[in-house]
Design a protein around this motif. Structure first.
Motif, PDB file in Angstrom:
ATOM      1  N   MET A  94      18.828   0.697  45.125  1.00  0.00           N
ATOM      2  CA  MET A  94      17.426   0.780  44.696  1.00  0.00           C
ATOM      3  C   MET A  94      16.676   1.847  45.497  1.00  0.00           C
ATOM      4  SD  MET A  94      14.848  -0.534  42.903  1.00  0.00           S
ATOM      5  CE  MET A  94      13.078  -0.912  42.977  1.00  0.00           C
ATOM      6  N   ALA A  95      16.918   1.877  46.808  1.00  0.00           N
ATOM      7  CA  ALA A  95      16.225   2.854  47.658  1.00  0.00           C
ATOM      8  C   ALA A  95      16.572   4.281  47.248  1.00  0.00           C
ATOM      9  CB  ALA A  95      16.577   2.622  49.126  1.00  0.00           C
ATOM     10  N   ASP A  96      17.831   4.528  46.905  1.00  0.00           N
ATOM     11  CA  ASP A  96      18.232   5.870  46.469  1.00  0.00           C
ATOM     12  C   ASP A  96      17.458   6.282  45.220  1.00  0.00           C
ATOM     13  OD1 ASP A  96      19.999   6.019  48.540  1.00  0.00           O
ATOM     14  OD2 ASP A  96      21.765   5.511  47.343  1.00  0.00           O
ATOM     15  N   LYS A  97      17.335   5.373  44.260  1.00  0.00           N
ATOM     16  CA  LYS A  97      16.609   5.698  43.030  1.00  0.00           C
ATOM     17  C   LYS A  97      15.128   5.900  43.299  1.00  0.00           C
ATOM     18  CE  LYS A  97      20.322   5.449  40.613  1.00  0.00           C
ATOM     19  NZ  LYS A  97      20.946   6.721  40.158  1.00  0.00           N
ATOM     20  N   VAL A  98      14.566   5.063  44.184  1.00  0.00           N
ATOM     21  CA  VAL A  98      13.140   5.198  44.534  1.00  0.00           C
ATOM     22  C   VAL A  98      12.884   6.555  45.171  1.00  0.00           C
ATOM     23  CG1 VAL A  98      11.341   4.357  46.094  1.00  0.00           C
ATOM     24  CG2 VAL A  98      12.679   2.737  44.745  1.00  0.00           C
ATOM     25  N   MET A  99      13.776   6.952  46.094  1.00  0.00           N
ATOM     26  CA  MET A  99      13.574   8.219  46.790  1.00  0.00           C
ATOM     27  C   MET A  99      13.671   9.397  45.835  1.00  0.00           C
ATOM     28  SD  MET A  99      12.756   9.516  49.570  1.00  0.00           S
ATOM     29  CE  MET A  99      12.869   7.948  50.422  1.00  0.00           C
ATOM     30  N   VAL A 100      14.648   9.371  44.939  1.00  0.00           N
ATOM     31  CA  VAL A 100      14.797  10.461  43.965  1.00  0.00           C
ATOM     32  C   VAL A 100      13.549  10.556  43.094  1.00  0.00           C
ATOM     33  CG1 VAL A 100      16.072  11.233  41.940  1.00  0.00           C
ATOM     34  CG2 VAL A 100      17.308  10.418  43.949  1.00  0.00           C
ATOM     35  N   ASN A 101      13.051   9.407  42.645  1.00  0.00           N
ATOM     36  CA  ASN A 101      11.852   9.411  41.806  1.00  0.00           C
ATOM     37  C   ASN A 101      10.638   9.910  42.576  1.00  0.00           C
ATOM     38  OD1 ASN A 101       9.309   7.389  40.858  1.00  0.00           O
ATOM     39  ND2 ASN A 101      10.372   8.479  39.223  1.00  0.00           N
TER      40      ASN A 101
END
Length: 533
Positions: free
Chosen positions: A136-143
């Motif tokens: 989830m953190a990876d997706k949040v950071m990319v967004n």
């Protein structure tokens, strides 16, 4: 890895765009974990944070004290609290949860926490909980980075749309380009496409060149550029029957972009004046000087933009000051106003540093060297920092092991020393010591600033003199750092004919040395010193 969760996240980022991505990711997360809510919290500074997302119940982005979350993530980035009780600052956000899990977000662009909560105790033993949070953190950071890029792109698009110069950036790696509105009109490009291909830009420039009255000269310069892709051209005149442009063309070489930037500045009026005064050489020289000035204005485009940003910041500062004096405010309102004033002040200081640094590196004129009594100058500079040192109970001292006359630019040297002593104060803990020394070593005059701060790692030492570098050490009293101080120190030190050295070890402090060669100073005998005084 739980590929089912990964696939659900991938489906979200493929289906949703912009601000709809984070709520959709949160919905997937709480469904997967049978949770009741998901929060993304951004850390503003050491003491405050704001919610970027509270799902499913939206909350205003009001700053709050995140100390409880900092304590939970102090030992490890991931934490699970099965008997959670929200302290007062967290109650509006997490007060309904009796169990939470979270992950510390430590990216340079986004620092904070990803938190998921349950209203009832829930057995999570069958789930790979920490791995789910990492996904989830990876997706949040990319967004988050994607939204930042879009916002920054929009800001630059607006800023460069307001300048009269035509600006074109060509990317040789992917055959893409970018053009502002003035360049789109000048090169007759598609007005609905700010990202023309390099071929379209090339055709636009060829059309422009074919209409020039000095196209032979332009074509010769173009051949030179083809033969030397790293060539830089200034003061390049493109003349037409009804107008003229001064063109600047520079290569861009970085790990992220290989290409070239073009700037066309309309100097039609100046050009016509020069043509009319062609038979009067003295007046023609004056107009040529004005043409050079016009090109310098192009080179200082970034400084001009920084200056333009001062006005809205000054207005905001006035509004905040007016609010703070216009009536009674509750404690929360006072904190918000003070935080706003502090942020505006940081912005103004950063702009001042950017403007000064751009001016420093863009001007080639030599500094004016004069003889100064070094110890007198050092004592004045050190005395100016005794007040800030006392505020942190820091012992600030000066020791001179030599009396010398130094040939230097006093203004530049004072600015260098101000930056070094200011940095030493910022990064030193309360109750430490800072020493400024002057001595001769191996026929060289040394001015040293020694502190007992946290030290600088080898990795940080390799980049510390570059622009906008934030090192791993942090100011100890929440002082502001622009990331330009040491780059200014290096540039000014080299301008006065010296060099700067650093010696540091983690946990044992740092020493910066300004090293002046023998031809820039001479020492005084005791008798000469007494006569001088």
């Amino acid at each position: 890895m739980d590929w089912s969760l990964f696939d659900r996240f991938q489906e979200v980022v493929t289906r949703e765009i912009g601000p709809r991505v984070l709520p959709a990711l949160a919905e997937v997360m709480i469904t997967y974990l049978s949770a009741d809510g998901c929060c993304i919290i951004q850390e503003r500074d050491e003491f405050t944070a704001i919610p970027l997302l509270n799902y499913p119940i939206s909350l205003p982005a009001t700053p709050f004290d995140a100390s409880q979350l900092a304590e939970l993530s102090e030992e490890t980035n991931f934490f699970l609290s099965k008997t959670f009780l929200a302290q007062r600052p967290l109650r509006p956000l997490l007060g309904s949860y009796v169990q939470i899990a979270g992950l510390r977000l430590s990216n340079y662009s986004l620092k904070g926490w990803l938190v998921v909560g349950w209203n009832e105790p829930t057995d999570l033993g069958h789930l790979r909980l920490e791995q789910s949070f990492q996904l989830m953190a990876d997706k949040v950071m990319v967004n988050f980075l994607s939204l930042q890029r879009i916002a920054l792109e929009q800001q630059y698009r607006f800023l460069f749309a307001t300048v009269p110069q035509a600006i074109v950036r060509v990317n040789e790696d992917d055959n893409s380009s970018w053009a502002n509105q003035a360049a789109t009109e000048l090169l007759q490009l598609d007005p609905d496409n700010i990202y023309p291909t390099a071929a379209e830009v090339s055709m636009g420039m060829k059309r422009l060149c074919d209409a020039a009255i000095n196209q032979d000269d332009i074509n010769q310069r173009v051949i030179e550029l083809a033969q030397n892709p790293n060539a830089e051209i200034n003061n390049w005149l493109w003349a037409f029957p009804d107008r003229a442009f001064s063109v600047l063309s520079r290569p861009i070489r970085s790990p992220y972009l290989n290409g070239r930037i073009w700037l066309f500045s309309d100097v039609s009026e100046l050009y016509r004046s020069n043509q009319q005064l062609a038979d009067q050489s003295s007046l023609l020289l004056t107009k040529n000087d004005q043409l050079l000035l016009a090109n310098r204005e192009i080179e200082s485009l970034i400084s001009v933009i920084a200056h333009d940003l001062k006005s809205p910041l000054a207005t905001l500062s006035f509004v905040l000051n007016f609010i703070s004096t216009g009536g009674e405010l509750n404690e929360q309102q006072q904190e918000n106003v003070q935080y706003g004033q502090k942020t505006v002040s940081k912005g103004m200081n950063l702009i001042e540093s950017i403007v000064y640094y751009n001016r420093l590196i863009s001007r080639e004129e030599a500094v004016q060297l004069m003889e100064v009594e070094l110890n007198d100058l050092l004592e004045i500079v050190v005395d100016g920092f005794r007040g800030p040192a006392q505020q942190k109970n820091i012992t600030l001292s000066f020791q001179a092991h030599v009396q010398s006359i130094l040939r230097t630019d006093p203004e530049s040297l004072v600015r260098v020393l101000d930056n070094l002593i200011s940095n030493a104060l910022k990064f030193s803990e309360f109750g430490k010591a800072i020493m400024v020394l002057a001595y001769v070593e191996k026929d060289q005059l040394i001015v040293a600033v020694r502190d007992e701060g946290p030290g600088i790692s080898r990795e940080d030492q390799a980049k510390m003199f570059k622009r906008f570098q934030r090192l791993s050490a942090q100011p100890t009293n929440n002082e502001h750092s622009s990331g330009l101080g040491l780059s200014i120190v290096k540039a000014l030190t080299e301008k006065v004919g010296a060099r700067v050295e650093v010696e540091s070890e983690l946990g044992k402090g740092t020493t910066f040395r300004l090293v002046f060669p023998a031809d820039l100073f001479y020492t005084l005998t005791e008798q000469a010193v007494n006569q001088a005084h």
